[in-house]
Structure formats: structure tokens, C-alpha cells
Design a protein around this motif. Structure first.
Motif, short mmCIF file in Angstrom:
data_model
loop_
_atom_site.label_atom_id
_atom_site.label_comp_id
_atom_site.label_asym_id
_atom_site.label_seq_id
_atom_site.Cartn_x
_atom_site.Cartn_y
_atom_site.Cartn_z
N HIS A 132 105.28 25.88 21.76
CA HIS A 132 104.80 24.51 21.86
C HIS A 132 104.80 23.77 20.53
CE1 HIS A 132 103.09 21.52 24.54
NE2 HIS A 132 102.35 21.12 23.54
N ASP A 133 105.22 24.40 19.43
CA ASP A 133 105.40 23.64 18.20
C ASP A 133 106.84 23.11 18.13
OD1 ASP A 133 106.55 26.07 17.82
OD2 ASP A 133 105.58 26.52 15.92
N SER A 134 107.45 22.91 19.30
CA SER A 134 108.82 22.37 19.39
C SER A 134 109.82 23.25 18.66
CB SER A 134 108.91 20.96 18.81
OG SER A 134 108.33 20.04 19.67
N LYS B 263 112.87 24.48 13.82
CA LYS B 263 111.89 23.48 14.26
C LYS B 263 112.64 22.23 14.65
CE LYS B 263 108.10 25.44 11.76
NZ LYS B 263 107.26 25.42 10.58
N THR B 264 112.56 21.87 15.91
CA THR B 264 113.43 20.82 16.43
C THR B 264 112.73 19.47 16.37
OG1 THR B 264 112.65 20.77 18.71
CG2 THR B 264 114.13 22.55 18.12
N PRO B 265 113.51 18.38 16.44
CA PRO B 265 112.92 17.05 16.48
C PRO B 265 112.50 16.64 17.89
CG PRO B 265 115.28 16.87 16.28
CD PRO B 265 114.97 18.33 16.29
N ASP B 266 112.67 17.52 18.87
CA ASP B 266 112.40 17.16 20.27
C ASP B 266 110.96 17.47 20.66
OD1 ASP B 266 115.12 16.53 20.54
OD2 ASP B 266 115.57 18.65 20.85
N LEU B 267 110.62 17.08 21.88
CA LEU B 267 109.37 17.53 22.46
C LEU B 267 109.51 19.01 22.79
CD1 LEU B 267 108.57 14.52 24.83
CD2 LEU B 267 107.45 15.09 22.69
N PRO B 268 108.40 19.72 22.97
CA PRO B 268 108.48 21.18 23.17
C PRO B 268 109.33 21.59 24.37
CG PRO B 268 106.23 20.52 22.75
CD PRO B 268 107.00 19.26 22.89
N GLY C 174 111.67 12.90 14.37
CA GLY C 174 111.46 12.80 15.81
C GLY C 174 110.07 13.23 16.24
N HIS C 175 109.97 13.51 17.57
CA HIS C 175 108.67 13.88 18.12
C HIS C 175 108.19 15.23 17.62
CE1 HIS C 175 110.08 10.96 21.24
NE2 HIS C 175 108.84 10.56 21.09
N GLY C 176 109.14 16.07 17.18
CA GLY C 176 108.80 17.43 16.78
C GLY C 176 107.69 17.48 15.75
N VAL D 62 104.32 16.76 17.32
CA VAL D 62 103.86 17.89 18.12
C VAL D 62 103.34 19.00 17.22
CG1 VAL D 62 104.61 19.69 19.70
CG2 VAL D 62 105.39 17.36 20.05
#
Lengths: 370, 151
Positions: A227-229, A246-251, B137-139, B142
Motif C-alpha cells: 500500500h505504499d504504492s 516506488k511508483t507514482p501511481d495509486l497502490p 504523482g499520487h505515489g 500515498v
């Protein structure tokens, strides 16, 4: 080609296909398991299995034995076997005091594992003498709810992810089922012939519940999303070194290896993403989105769509933002589970299916990533 | 019918009856870095216009892993001074130089800054938030929410 199937307007948290792929079992987010049969291009409801008291959290259909196992928040699991065209349930005593969260058959379908909120994995097997499924517990060192499971192809190693931020590999050896001398795996030189032996434990370091774990087809790599994407891969051939992106997206919530090099992960961004793991350099990188749709989806007439939205998202008639509630992606809400639909000759996955909270099941062609 | 059933039972913490209950704090390993922050040096860097170097020298001490709350407090105050000192046009240049982990850490300080606003700080922090979000981004957001290593 992607292919969209809509069963219900309710969320679909889990699904599983029959061995011949003509049927699919889903849970419409309540206490029932619905079985749909494919009729030309349509899915028609065939059976409803209602034995659970509370929400069904996970379903798995054994490919070798054609048995279905379902588990639920009512702390029970049922094994369903087809008897003269009727699905007969058998209760499995899991000996847990919290909801069961996930269930998976082992590759040989002679045992299955159930993860639960009781910080326990129950490894269940069939005891012929008593005509009864019994279970052994894996408890230590799991400190919180088990959210996901995946079996190694050797039928013994079991990967699990948990809300204590860790991904682990255990030996799920059961002496009543497995051979007396299991072959050593690439993960451990020590003998794995004891239930609950911890083989490895990894964390990305921050916090973040682990939502999905998956072994690669050759079994030498384990990937997980949390959940930390982030998405991580640990490689047994590289002395169990692990890499985290570690991605720039939502998890992400779920993932699958389409071959030994490619991973497809999906989750709150509603779009499956393709990752490539390079065995030689040990690098993990994002390649592309699987969902190529760019324009707003238009299913049906605009007026009809408008009223359907009113119904689905509970928005009011003079709410101007209603058109913005449609996302650019095919899935309109979080993707909860990815399953392999068809395999290629080389053992890779040709086609995957995703289900999500928008009630859709979508097939994606992954033959290019094998 | 079940409508009259009390919902009070939902508030009972049944986990407290368990002897090996899950404790969030046990999951985070904190270590004292041993070194302390030289705030004069950082303020000097700041006034010399070397904002990137100032941020980097604070981050090099890993204040988020430190068990010492005094170090965390000092690091936060220094970062806030750097935030306010940088001109809007220069933010992009600084953000571009930082790697993913440093960006995540920077975002944590932005949110921490929102927690305790001072005169004019929030408008400045919103600009930082915007620039960091464009890069990561959103990462990053989060990860601020999930990471147990607080700043």
C-alpha cells in the motif's frame, strides 16, 4: 483485444475459472457464490451457492479436480464438489476466530491454504479415514491479518502477504499428503519437510499493507505489491536480493507474472500496468499501461448512461460533475483481482482477466508479454 | 427484527484480551544517527542560495529514522526555513535534482508543515506540494499516509 463482461452493478472482489474456462465463479460481494456459464458471447447465471452466512472473501476453482473452495467473513470455508450436476458443500473447520480473507488451492489440488484475520494460515488437506478436511496452522511470525497467498509450483512453498508490512515464504509441507523427502527448492537448502517453517521474510521498509504476492512461473522469483504504492521482486537466484520500485501511481492490489520476465499489476488506478524484471541486471521497470483507452467510455446512450450513473454512483440530476465521475479507463473502479485465463505453450500467460469494484470482468490479451 | 440490536459491542477492543497483540511501533526500527544537525551551517547554505545543498545535508542525516525527537524537531524547523526561503521559480530546479526517496521525504515535510501553519507558510507549501506532485504523482502522497517513519 480486451473484452468486457458485466455481471452485476455490485463490486466483484474475487473470481475463478473452471478448468475448461466455460464457467466462472464470482462473489457479488455478499454471502453467495454465483456460477456463470459462457453461452456464445454471453455469460448466463447457472447456479448460486449459498451456504456462507457472511460475505464471501475469496474463491478458488481447482484446475485438476474441478472442486471449488470458498471462504468467508463467517470464519468458515466450504469445499464444493459436483455430484450429478449439483454442487455439494463440505464444511472445513479452520479453527480461526477472525474472518477468513483468502483461499488458494495448491497446484496439485491435494491441499489448500486459507489466510485469515486471526494472523494465521490454515493449510487444509483431506483425511480419507474420517472423510473430512482438516487443517494445520502456520502462525509464527505473522503479526497481523494475512491478505494474500500464492503457491510455488512445487506444491510445498507458500508465499503470503500481511498487514504487518511483510511478505513471507513458508513451507506448507504436510506429511499426510506430500512425499517423505521433498526436493530442495531454489529458496532453501535446508529441508522443507516441516509445516510452518519460515523460508524468508521481506519488507519495503516503510509501512504499507502487502496486498498481493505472486511467484514467477519458474518459481525462482517472488513479487509483491503493497500500500505504499510499491512493487518489489525478490530473486532466489541472486542470493534473495530484492528490488523495490516506488511508483507514482495509486497502490496496486493484485499482480501476476505473465512470464518469467513480465509482471502485470493493477489496483486503485483501475488500469493494469506492465512491469519488466531483468534477470541479468536485477532491474525492475514500468513499461506501459495495458489499458490504452484514451477517450471517455460511452456505453449506451447518453440519457441511459446518465440515469444508470444516478443509480450507480448516487449523484443528483443537476450535478454537473457527473461526467467527470467516468474515468478514462475500462474499469471504472479499483481492480481487485487478476487471474490467468489461458496459458501459452511456453508456460506463460496469454490472456488475463481482471475483476473490480465496478462489477466488471475484463479479459486482456497478454500474448505479447510472454 | 435486528434493528434494535445495540452497536456498542463494536467499540469493545477485543484485541486487548490477546497476549501477543499487534503493535504498530514494533514494526519500525529507529536508530540514533549519532551525529547532530549543524543548524548554523544549514542556515549559511540557505542564505548563500544553496537551497538544494541545505535540503540534502538535512536528509543525509536520515531524520525520519532517528529515535530522537529533538533532532526531528530541529530538522523540521530547518526544512521549513528552506521552504520559505526558496523563490517559486527555483522550486522545480531543486525538485528535479532529488531522487524518489528524497522526494517522498520532502512531501512528508510539506504535510507536516500543513499540520502547524505559520503566517503565510501554507500558500508557500501548496506551491511546493504542486511541484512535487507533478514529479512524483499520487505515489508520494500515498507514501506520506502509509509510512510509519514519521518526521
Amino acid at each position: 483485444m480486451t473484452q468486457v463482461n458485466v455481471f452485476t452493478s455490485e463490486p466483484v472482489p474475487c473470481h475463478s475459472f473452471s478448468p475448461d474456462r466455460s464457467k466462472v465463479a464470482i462473489s457479488p460481494n455478499n454471502n453467495e457464490v454465483h456460477i456463470f456459464k459462457k453461452d456464445n458471447s454471453k455469460w448466463l447465471q447457472e447456479t448460486v451457492l449459498s451456504q456462507h452466512d457472511l460475505r464471501v472473501t475469496s474463491i478458488d476453482w481447482a484446475q485438476k479436480t474441478n472442486k471449488i473452495v470458498s471462504c468467508s467473513a463467517d470464519k468458515n470455508a466450504y469445499v464444493w464438489s459436483l455430484d450429478n450436476g449439483v454442487w455439494k458443500p463440505t464444511l472445513v473447520i479452520l479453527r480461526i476466530h477472525r474472518a477468513a480473507t483468502v483461499v488458494r488451492w495448491s497446484p496439485n489440488a491435494d491441499k489448500f491454504a486459507v489466510g485469515s484475520g486471526d494472523r494465521t494460515i490454515s493449510v487444509c488437506f483431506f483425511e480419507e479415514a474420517n472423510d473430512w478436511w482438516i487443517c494445520k496452522h502456520i502462525k509464527k511470525p505473522i503479526k497481523s491479518t494475512v491478505t494474500c497467498l500464492d503457491w510455488h509450483h512445487n506444491n510445498i512453498l507458500l508465499a503470503c502477504g500481511s498487514t504487518d508490512y511483510r511478505a513471507r515464504i513458508f513451507s506448507a509441507y504436510v506429511k499426510e499428503v506430500d512425499s517423505a523427502n521433498p526436493e530442495p527448492s531454489e529458496w532453501s537448502s535446508k529441508p522443507t519437510a516441516s509445516t510452518g517453517n519460515l523460508i524468508g521474510e521481506w519488507t519495503t521498509g516503510g509501512g504499507g499493507w502487502v496486498h498481493g504476492v505472486a511467484f514467477s512461473p519458474d518459481g525462482s522469483k517472488l513479487a509483491w505489491v503493497s500500500h505504499d504504492s510499491s512493487i518489489s521482486v525478490v530473486d532466489a537466484k541472486k542470493n534473495q536480493a530484492f528490488i523495490t520500485v516506488k511508483t507514482p501511481d495509486l497502490p496496486y492490489l493484485t499482480l501476476i507474472w505473465s512470464s518469467n520476465r513480465f509482471i502485470i499489476a493493477a489496483g486503485h488506478d483501475c488500469c493494469p500496468m506492465l512491469y519488466k524484471y531483468d534477470e541479468n541486471s536485477g532491474k525492475l521497470e514500468c513499461l506501459e499501461k495495458l489499458d490504452k483507452s484514451t477517450k471517455k467510455e460511452t456505453d449506451g446512450f447518453s440519457a441511459m448512461r446518465k440515469f444508470r450513473e444516478l443509480d450507480k454512483f448516487a449523484i443528483s440530476l443537476n450535478d454537473n460533475s457527473s461526467s467527470d465521475s467516468i474515468s478514462d479507463t475500462i474499469h471504472q473502479n479499483s481492480i481487485r483481482e487478476i487471474r490467468a485465463h489461458s496459458l501459452s505453450k511456453s508456460g506463460g500467460v496469454d490472456r488475463i482477466s481482471t475483476v473490480g469494484l465496478d462489477g466488471k470482468m475484463v479479459f486482456w490479451d497478454t500474448s505479447r508479454y510472454v | 427484527m435486528a434493528t434494535n440490536v445495540s452497536s456498542g459491542f463494536r467499540k469493545i477492543d477485543i484485541d486487548s484480551f490477546n497476549d501477543d497483540v499487534f503493535k504498530e511501533d514494533d514494526q519500525v526500527v529507529s536508530q540514533s544517527s549519532g551525529t547532530s544537525l549543524d543548524d548554523k551551517e544549514i542556515l549559511q547554505l540557505c542564505s548563500a542560495g544553496k537551497h538544494y545543498e541545505a535540503i540534502k545535508s538535512i536528509f543525509d542525516l536520515q531524520p525520519q529514522s532517528s529515535g530522537d525527537s529533538a533532532i526531528k524537531e530541529l530538522a523540521f524547523n530547518l526544512i521549513m526555513q528552506v521552504f520559505l526561503a526558496v523563490k517559486t521559480g527555483d522550486i522545480d530546479r531543486i525538485v528535479d535534482k532529488l531522487d524518489t526517496d528524497q522526494i517522498d521525504l520532502l512531501m512528508k515535510y510539506v504535510y507536516k508543515g500543513f499540520e502547524s501553519p505559520q503566517e503565510g507558510s501554507s500558500s508557500n507549501l501548496l506551491v511546493w506540494h504542486d511541484k512535487i506532485f507533478r514529479k512524483s504523482g499520487h505515489g508520494a502522497i500515498v507514501r506520506v499516509l502509509t509510512d510509519k517513519k514519521k518526521v
